[in-house]
Design an enzyme around this catalytic site. Sequence first.
Site, PDB file in Angstrom:
ATOM      1  N   CYS A  94       0.824  -1.200   0.000  1.00  0.00           N
ATOM      2  CA  CYS A  94       0.000   0.000   0.000  1.00  0.00           C
ATOM      3  C   CYS A  94       0.869   1.266   0.000  1.00  0.00           C
ATOM      4  CB  CYS A  94      -0.904   0.030   1.227  1.00  0.00           C
ATOM      5  SG  CYS A  94       0.002   0.150   2.792  1.00  0.00           S
ATOM      6  N   LYS A  95       0.226   2.461  -0.021  1.00  0.00           N
ATOM      7  CA  LYS A  95       0.964   3.697  -0.247  1.00  0.00           C
ATOM      8  C   LYS A  95       1.985   4.010   0.845  1.00  0.00           C
ATOM      9  CE  LYS A  95       0.339   6.476  -3.088  1.00  0.00           C
ATOM     10  NZ  LYS A  95      -0.735   7.411  -3.358  1.00  0.00           N
TER      11      LYS A  95
END
Length: 307
Positions: free
Chosen positions: A220-221
Amino acid sequence: MLYRYCCRVNMKLKSFTMSRKKLVHHTSYDQKKRANAALLISAYAVIYLKRSPEEAYSTLISGNNPGYLPFRDAAVGECFFNLTLLDCLQGIRKALQHGFLDFESFDVEEYEHYERVENGDMNWIIPGKVLAFSSPHPHSRIENGYPLHAPEAYFDYFRQNDVTAVVRFNRKLYDSRRFEDAGFEHHDLFFLDGTTPSDLIIRRFLHICESTEGAVAVHCKGRSTFMCIVIFVFSQRKTLHLANGKKIILYTSRGVLQFKVLNLFFICFKLVSNFFLLNISSNHSWPWSYRHSDWLLPDEALPVHCS
């Protein structure tokens, strides 16, 4: 905003009707707006007037001007790491030096399009090499007003931008075979959000980035950006101030990280990395080319998991 501000200033400075006028940059007494305005004008001086961060900052604090409110992470509550205005300017200069920031080729419409959640929430962390994007889900749908995307939603963009591998740092929300069947490599390197990765995960990620022909998409980011900064800190260990790794995290990712843990991690990581020798290869085009096989110390000498 910085790009649009610089374009607006340049347009006014080149305007014939402004040739005999002075351009005044002003803001309110609100501390947050004042800090934002100071960053914009001093960043312009660094980018276009070729001032050093220290020169640009000294102009802002000359005379009786009071200090500026520091910037912080996106978390709610106590902040364990503040970014000063000078920190930000030094980060911008570092971005200019390594090609992160190039307004001559920057496509603001494309950037703003793909950073929106409904369009994939994608940002290039290392231009042309590592792309961070939000985690795919089993099906594309809207959940509580929040768009979720299936793996197939990313295929066209990945192929158009030479993305050949996907790395998943978060828990499994989709079947990895959906990427593999479409011709992409897929790797799972899970670690808990807000924590530091183990030395094994770091080695595997460095190896993936080095051995993959083409770009690597990571999610994820928050965790993705964290791992990209590991590459940056390691390759720039002799000249990079510890704060710069954390600055870049704040600039490039909207994820929330625990900076108290992060600070400890980077201190340990940089101290250990100073004992290694990296051979910079000219065969790679991305900024931090290295071969992890050239590390001089044995594997046991890399205690990067600082918990």
